[in-house]
Motif scaffolding. Structure first.
Motif, PDB file in Angstrom:
ATOM      1  N   UNK A  74       0.817  -1.219   0.000  1.00 35.36           N
ATOM      2  CA  UNK A  74       0.000   0.000   0.000  1.00 35.36           C
ATOM      3  C   UNK A  74       0.849   1.267   0.000  1.00 35.36           C
ATOM      4  N   UNK A  75       1.900   1.311   0.798  1.00 30.30           N
ATOM      5  CA  UNK A  75       2.748   2.506   0.843  1.00 30.30           C
ATOM      6  C   UNK A  75       3.432   2.729  -0.500  1.00 30.30           C
ATOM      7  N   UNK A  76       3.931   1.663  -1.091  1.00 28.43           N
ATOM      8  CA  UNK A  76       4.605   1.786  -2.391  1.00 28.43           C
ATOM      9  C   UNK A  76       3.618   2.222  -3.475  1.00 28.43           C
ATOM     10  N   UNK A  77       2.418   1.667  -3.432  1.00 31.31           N
ATOM     11  CA  UNK A  77       1.380   2.034  -4.399  1.00 31.31           C
ATOM     12  C   UNK A  77       1.091   3.538  -4.330  1.00 31.31           C
ATOM     13  N   UNK A  78       0.895   4.062  -3.126  1.00 35.77           N
ATOM     14  CA  UNK A  78       0.632   5.496  -2.987  1.00 35.77           C
ATOM     15  C   UNK A  78       1.862   6.327  -3.346  1.00 35.77           C
ATOM     16  N   UNK A  79       3.045   5.819  -3.017  1.00 32.67           N
ATOM     17  CA  UNK A  79       4.272   6.523  -3.396  1.00 32.67           C
ATOM     18  C   UNK A  79       4.375   6.638  -4.924  1.00 32.67           C
ATOM     19  N   UNK A  80       4.068   5.561  -5.629  1.00 32.73           N
ATOM     20  CA  UNK A  80       4.133   5.603  -7.093  1.00 32.73           C
ATOM     21  C   UNK A  80       3.129   6.593  -7.671  1.00 32.73           C
ATOM     22  N   UNK A  81       1.981   6.738  -7.026  1.00 33.03           N
ATOM     23  CA  UNK A  81       0.974   7.703  -7.492  1.00 33.03           C
ATOM     24  C   UNK A  81       1.394   9.142  -7.208  1.00 33.03           C
ATOM     25  N   UNK A  82       1.999   9.367  -6.040  1.00 34.48           N
ATOM     26  CA  UNK A  82       2.219  10.738  -5.574  1.00 34.48           C
ATOM     27  C   UNK A  82       3.670  11.208  -5.599  1.00 34.48           C
ATOM     28  N   UNK A  83       4.608  10.272  -5.520  1.00 36.42           N
ATOM     29  CA  UNK A  83       6.023  10.650  -5.400  1.00 36.42           C
ATOM     30  C   UNK A  83       6.400  11.105  -4.002  1.00 36.42           C
ATOM     31  N   UNK A  84       5.502  10.950  -3.040  1.00 33.80           N
ATOM     32  CA  UNK A  84       5.740  11.377  -1.662  1.00 33.80           C
ATOM     33  C   UNK A  84       6.644  10.372  -0.948  1.00 33.80           C
ATOM     34  N   UNK A  85       7.906  10.739  -0.768  1.00 35.57           N
ATOM     35  CA  UNK A  85       8.880   9.827  -0.174  1.00 35.57           C
ATOM     36  C   UNK A  85       8.637   9.551   1.304  1.00 35.57           C
ATOM     37  N   UNK A  86       7.848  10.380   1.982  1.00 30.59           N
ATOM     38  CA  UNK A  86       7.558  10.109   3.393  1.00 30.59           C
ATOM     39  C   UNK A  86       6.756   8.820   3.563  1.00 30.59           C
ATOM     40  N   UNK A  87       6.103   8.371   2.508  1.00 29.73           N
ATOM     41  CA  UNK A  87       5.366   7.107   2.560  1.00 29.73           C
ATOM     42  C   UNK A  87       6.301   5.917   2.751  1.00 29.73           C
ATOM     43  N   UNK A  88       7.576   6.094   2.451  1.00 26.96           N
ATOM     44  CA  UNK A  88       8.547   5.000   2.505  1.00 26.96           C
ATOM     45  C   UNK A  88       9.450   5.094   3.728  1.00 26.96           C
ATOM     46  N   UNK A  89       8.993   5.792   4.769  1.00 20.53           N
ATOM     47  CA  UNK A  89       9.786   5.916   5.994  1.00 20.53           C
ATOM     48  C   UNK A  89      10.028   4.562   6.641  1.00 20.53           C
ATOM     49  N   UNK A  90      11.079   4.501   7.423  1.00 23.71           N
ATOM     50  CA  UNK A  90      11.394   3.272   8.173  1.00 23.71           C
ATOM     51  C   UNK A  90      10.255   2.925   9.119  1.00 23.71           C
ATOM     52  N   UNK A  91       9.963   1.656   9.224  1.00 24.85           N
ATOM     53  CA  UNK A  91       8.910   1.202  10.130  1.00 24.85           C
ATOM     54  C   UNK A  91       9.475   0.691  11.451  1.00 24.85           C
ATOM     55  N   UNK A  92      10.793   0.617  11.536  1.00 21.74           N
ATOM     56  CA  UNK A  92      11.468   0.275  12.776  1.00 21.74           C
ATOM     57  C   UNK A  92      12.777   1.063  12.792  1.00 21.74           C
ATOM     58  N   UNK A  93      13.640   0.771  13.714  1.00 19.45           N
ATOM     59  CA  UNK A  93      14.859   1.572  13.878  1.00 19.45           C
ATOM     60  C   UNK A  93      15.769   1.548  12.654  1.00 19.45           C
ATOM     61  N   UNK A  94      15.858   0.413  11.981  1.00 19.79           N
ATOM     62  CA  UNK A  94      16.869   0.257  10.938  1.00 19.79           C
ATOM     63  C   UNK A  94      16.363   0.351   9.509  1.00 19.79           C
ATOM     64  N   UNK A  95      15.121  -0.058   9.256  1.00 20.94           N
ATOM     65  CA  UNK A  95      14.681  -0.171   7.874  1.00 20.94           C
ATOM     66  C   UNK A  95      13.167  -0.205   7.768  1.00 20.94           C
ATOM     67  N   UNK A  96      12.692  -0.224   6.566  1.00 24.02           N
ATOM     68  CA  UNK A  96      11.254  -0.344   6.309  1.00 24.02           C
ATOM     69  C   UNK A  96      10.938  -1.814   6.028  1.00 24.02           C
ATOM     70  N   UNK A  97      10.664  -2.552   7.097  1.00 18.58           N
ATOM     71  CA  UNK A  97      10.429  -3.985   6.912  1.00 18.58           C
ATOM     72  C   UNK A  97       8.958  -4.367   7.056  1.00 18.58           C
ATOM     73  N   UNK A  98       8.161  -3.493   7.638  1.00 12.48           N
ATOM     74  CA  UNK A  98       6.744  -3.798   7.833  1.00 12.48           C
ATOM     75  C   UNK A  98       5.944  -3.191   6.690  1.00 12.48           C
ATOM     76  N   UNK A  99       5.010  -3.959   6.177  1.00  8.86           N
ATOM     77  CA  UNK A  99       4.206  -3.502   5.042  1.00  8.86           C
ATOM     78  C   UNK A  99       2.780  -3.998   5.206  1.00  8.86           C
ATOM     79  N   UNK A 100       1.868  -3.291   4.575  1.00  2.57           N
ATOM     80  CA  UNK A 100       0.483  -3.743   4.464  1.00  2.57           C
ATOM     81  C   UNK A 100       0.216  -3.981   2.980  1.00  2.57           C
ATOM     82  N   UNK A 101      -0.216  -5.165   2.647  1.00  8.05           N
ATOM     83  CA  UNK A 101      -0.433  -5.560   1.261  1.00  8.05           C
ATOM     84  C   UNK A 101      -1.922  -5.637   0.967  1.00  8.05           C
ATOM     85  N   UNK A 102      -2.308  -5.226  -0.219  1.00  8.64           N
ATOM     86  CA  UNK A 102      -3.708  -5.275  -0.652  1.00  8.64           C
ATOM     87  C   UNK A 102      -3.798  -6.036  -1.971  1.00  8.64           C
TER      88      UNK A 102
END
Length: 106
Positions: free
Chosen positions: A38-66
């Motif tokens: 979902x975050x990547x989908x919205x990022x591709x639509x908008x170009x808003x890089x804040x959608x790809x923020x880290x979900x934990x201390x080190x990286x963006x490993x948590x995702x919600x899939x649709x």
């Protein structure tokens, strides 16, 4: 990578020519069968890089899939990062407008 993550987040050495390689089979399988991050989908639509923020201390490993049926229904995504230090992973929220969901090939 922290040693305790190697066992859970990497491919076996026999599967990766002895190199430390991230384990991405689950995400690859979801993508292959038509689910979207979902975050990547919205990022591709908008170009808003804040959608790809880290979900934990080190990286963006948590995702919600649709599913593909819900892809166009994704209208918002939020990373819940307060209160600070509430967890080692941030919460995630996806907002769906079900009126936009595909119903032509259920």
């Amino acid at each position: 990578m922290r040693p305790y993550n190697r066992a859970a987040r990497t491919r076996l050495p026999s599967e990766s020519d002895g190199r430390i390689t991230p384990e991405r089979r689950v995400a690859e399988t979801l993508s292959y069968i038509g689910f979207v991050d979902a975050a990547w989908e919205l990022y591709e639509r908008s170009g808003d890089e804040t959608l790809l923020r880290r979900t934990c201390a080190d990286e963006r490993i948590d995702q919600l899939w649709a599913s593909m049926l819900l892809r166009d229904a994704i209208t918002d995504y939020q990373l819940l990062d307060s209160p600070p230090d509430a967890s080692d992973h941030h919460g995630l929220v996806v907002v769906l407008d079900l009126a936009r969901a595909a119903t032509d090939n259920v």
